[in-house]
Write a protein that holds these residues in place. Structure first.
Motif, PDB file in Angstrom:
ATOM      1  N   LEU A 128     140.165 100.736   9.563  1.00 51.35           N
ATOM      2  CA  LEU A 128     139.868 101.766  10.554  1.00 51.35           C
ATOM      3  C   LEU A 128     141.162 102.455  10.974  1.00 51.35           C
ATOM      4  CD1 LEU A 128     137.365  99.695  12.712  1.00 51.35           C
ATOM      5  CD2 LEU A 128     136.791 101.510  11.077  1.00 51.35           C
ATOM      6  N   ASP A 129     141.093 103.746  11.214  1.00 52.69           N
ATOM      7  CA  ASP A 129     142.228 104.554  11.646  1.00 52.69           C
ATOM      8  C   ASP A 129     141.878 105.124  13.018  1.00 52.69           C
ATOM      9  OD1 ASP A 129     144.225 106.449  12.063  1.00 52.69           O
ATOM     10  OD2 ASP A 129     144.074 107.315  10.048  1.00 52.69           O
ATOM     11  N   PHE A 130     142.395 104.491  14.078  1.00 49.42           N
ATOM     12  CA  PHE A 130     142.105 104.898  15.447  1.00 49.42           C
ATOM     13  C   PHE A 130     143.069 106.008  15.860  1.00 49.42           C
ATOM     14  CE2 PHE A 130     140.743 100.482  15.169  1.00 49.42           C
ATOM     15  CZ  PHE A 130     139.456 100.555  15.706  1.00 49.42           C
ATOM     16  N   ARG A 131     142.520 107.157  16.257  1.00 47.77           N
ATOM     17  CA  ARG A 131     143.364 108.293  16.638  1.00 47.77           C
ATOM     18  C   ARG A 131     143.029 108.773  18.037  1.00 47.77           C
ATOM     19  NH1 ARG A 131     143.704 111.960  11.136  1.00 47.77           N
ATOM     20  NH2 ARG A 131     144.329 110.230   9.775  1.00 47.77           N
ATOM     21  N   GLY A 132     144.080 109.183  18.770  1.00 50.09           N
ATOM     22  CA  GLY A 132     143.891 109.720  20.110  1.00 50.09           C
ATOM     23  C   GLY A 132     143.369 111.140  20.083  1.00 50.09           C
ATOM     24  N   ALA A 133     142.887 111.601  21.216  1.00 50.40           N
ATOM     25  CA  ALA A 133     142.365 112.964  21.354  1.00 50.40           C
ATOM     26  C   ALA A 133     143.495 113.980  21.218  1.00 50.40           C
ATOM     27  CB  ALA A 133     141.656 113.111  22.688  1.00 50.40           C
ATOM     28  N   THR A 134     143.152 115.190  20.830  1.00 51.65           N
ATOM     29  CA  THR A 134     144.170 116.220  20.595  1.00 51.65           C
ATOM     30  C   THR A 134     143.961 117.480  21.418  1.00 51.65           C
ATOM     31  OG1 THR A 134     142.895 117.109  18.744  1.00 51.65           O
ATOM     32  CG2 THR A 134     144.588 115.460  18.227  1.00 51.65           C
ATOM     33  N   SER A 135     143.022 117.488  22.327  1.00 54.31           N
ATOM     34  CA  SER A 135     142.761 118.679  23.133  1.00 54.31           C
ATOM     35  C   SER A 135     143.817 118.826  24.227  1.00 54.31           C
ATOM     36  CB  SER A 135     141.385 118.578  23.787  1.00 54.31           C
ATOM     37  OG  SER A 135     140.404 118.463  22.786  1.00 54.31           O
ATOM     38  N   ASP A 165     143.107  94.300  10.651  1.00 56.85           N
ATOM     39  CA  ASP A 165     143.659  94.183   9.310  1.00 56.85           C
ATOM     40  C   ASP A 165     143.520  95.522   8.592  1.00 56.85           C
ATOM     41  OD1 ASP A 165     144.710  92.954   6.978  1.00 56.85           O
ATOM     42  OD2 ASP A 165     142.683  92.558   6.242  1.00 56.85           O
ATOM     43  N   ASP A 166     144.590  95.989   7.979  1.00 57.63           N
ATOM     44  CA  ASP A 166     144.570  97.241   7.221  1.00 57.63           C
ATOM     45  C   ASP A 166     144.071  98.398   8.092  1.00 57.63           C
ATOM     46  OD1 ASP A 166     144.948  98.941   5.091  1.00 57.63           O
ATOM     47  OD2 ASP A 166     143.162  98.312   3.987  1.00 57.63           O
ATOM     48  N   CYS A 167     144.495  98.421   9.355  1.00 55.72           N
ATOM     49  CA  CYS A 167     144.116  99.469  10.301  1.00 55.72           C
ATOM     50  C   CYS A 167     145.338 100.332  10.612  1.00 55.72           C
ATOM     51  CB  CYS A 167     143.579  98.871  11.605  1.00 55.72           C
ATOM     52  SG  CYS A 167     141.965  98.091  11.457  1.00 55.72           S
ATOM     53  N   ALA A 168     145.089 101.526  11.129  1.00 55.70           N
ATOM     54  CA  ALA A 168     146.161 102.411  11.588  1.00 55.70           C
ATOM     55  C   ALA A 168     145.853 102.800  13.032  1.00 55.70           C
ATOM     56  CB  ALA A 168     146.250 103.648  10.704  1.00 55.70           C
ATOM     57  N   PHE A 169     146.905 102.999  13.811  1.00 51.66           N
ATOM     58  CA  PHE A 169     146.769 103.377  15.209  1.00 51.66           C
ATOM     59  C   PHE A 169     147.662 104.587  15.432  1.00 51.66           C
ATOM     60  CE2 PHE A 169     146.392  98.849  14.582  1.00 51.66           C
ATOM     61  CZ  PHE A 169     145.140  98.587  15.121  1.00 51.66           C
ATOM     62  N   ARG A 170     147.085 105.705  15.764  1.00 53.63           N
ATOM     63  CA  ARG A 170     147.855 106.938  15.881  1.00 53.63           C
ATOM     64  C   ARG A 170     147.673 107.573  17.256  1.00 53.63           C
ATOM     65  NH1 ARG A 170     148.233 109.088   9.985  1.00 53.63           N
ATOM     66  NH2 ARG A 170     147.307 107.335   8.895  1.00 53.63           N
ATOM     67  N   GLY A 171     148.742 107.547  18.011  1.00 49.42           N
ATOM     68  CA  GLY A 171     148.763 108.329  19.236  1.00 49.42           C
ATOM     69  C   GLY A 171     149.106 109.736  18.827  1.00 49.42           C
ATOM     70  N   THR A 172     148.190 110.627  18.918  1.00 54.45           N
ATOM     71  CA  THR A 172     148.392 111.984  18.422  1.00 54.45           C
ATOM     72  C   THR A 172     149.247 112.794  19.384  1.00 54.45           C
ATOM     73  OG1 THR A 172     146.355 112.660  19.496  1.00 54.45           O
ATOM     74  CG2 THR A 172     146.189 111.984  17.198  1.00 54.45           C
ATOM     75  N   THR A 173     149.648 113.961  18.947  1.00 54.27           N
ATOM     76  CA  THR A 173     150.370 114.868  19.818  1.00 54.27           C
ATOM     77  C   THR A 173     149.335 115.522  20.716  1.00 54.27           C
ATOM     78  OG1 THR A 173     152.001 115.284  18.103  1.00 54.27           O
ATOM     79  CG2 THR A 173     151.883 116.878  19.912  1.00 54.27           C
ATOM     80  N   ALA A 174     149.431 115.233  21.985  1.00 57.26           N
ATOM     81  CA  ALA A 174     148.455 115.791  22.920  1.00 57.26           C
ATOM     82  C   ALA A 174     148.683 117.281  23.067  1.00 57.26           C
ATOM     83  CB  ALA A 174     148.572 115.092  24.269  1.00 57.26           C
ATOM     84  N   GLY A 175     147.675 117.955  23.551  1.00 60.90           N
ATOM     85  CA  GLY A 175     147.772 119.390  23.773  1.00 60.90           C
ATOM     86  C   GLY A 175     148.742 119.702  24.897  1.00 60.90           C
TER      87      GLY A 175
END
Length: 194
Positions: free
Chosen positions: A136-143, A163-173
């Motif tokens: 699973l690739d968990f990503r933060g909101a981008t608005s 296991d075999d996951c990604a965690f991405r704090g995205t660039t917020a708006g």
């Protein structure tokens, strides 16, 4: 309470008939219908939450599958490739595996399903025990004005596995413009140096 007198070894939709008898063996109620037996649930971006969650007719959202799984004895959930635009709260005692090719329902290492938080939300894993999450690739909101948190994990036990996951704090708006500063009086000149 209804008890099934037959074990169903495969996921399928079965026709059922049930009869209720009173103490003198008289039929008091007869019911027929269909029941879907699950051993694992499936989620796909081409699915529908009105579906039974099978390989052929998967659910659409991970949140719906999680609620269904926890109400049905914590069935494992297989998630197809794609992006799921929703915030999820991960439960205890569950197994969720993403990155599946929905044409064959097979997975290769490194394949991940993207779970993209929507505006004003984020993903939460709070107080979990005996849970496993893979692919699973968990990503933060981008608005605009959103946080950029990929997944909040707190108060979890040692039996929680990512296991075999990604965690991405995205660039917020961008945030909103601030207000102007307060006017101040001019200062006086200092003394000459010596």
């Amino acid at each position: 309470a209804l008890a099934l007198s037959h074990l169903y070894p495969t996921v399928n939709t079965y026709r059922i008939k049930a009869r209720a008898y009173d103490n003198s063996e008289e039929i008091g109620l007869g019911v027929s219908g269909r029941i879907t037996i699950h051993t694992v649930l499936h989620v796909s971006i081409a699915g529908s939450d009105a579906n039974p969650g099978t390989q052929v007719a998967p659910f659409l959202t991970l949140a719906f599958a999680i609620n269904y799984a926890t109400a049905s004895g914590n069935l494992p959930i297989l998630v197809g490739l794609g992006t799921y635009n929703e915030a999820v709260t991960l439960p205890s005692n569950i197994q969720i595996i993403g990155g599946y090719d929905t044409a064959t329902w097979t997975r290769t290492s490194g394949s991940r399903s993207v779970v993209q938080a929507t505006s004003g939300t984020y993903h939460v894993a709070d107080g979990l025990a005996s849970s496993s999450f893979t692919g699973l690739d968990f990503r933060g909101a981008t608005s605009a004005m959103d946080n950029s948190i990929g997944l909040v994990v707190r108060n979890c036990g040692s039996t929680v596995l990512f296991d075999d996951c990604a965690f991405r704090g995205t660039t917020a708006g961008p945030g909103t413009a601030g207000t102007g500063g307060l006017p101040v009086a001019s200062g006086t000149n200092g003394n000459p140096g010596q």
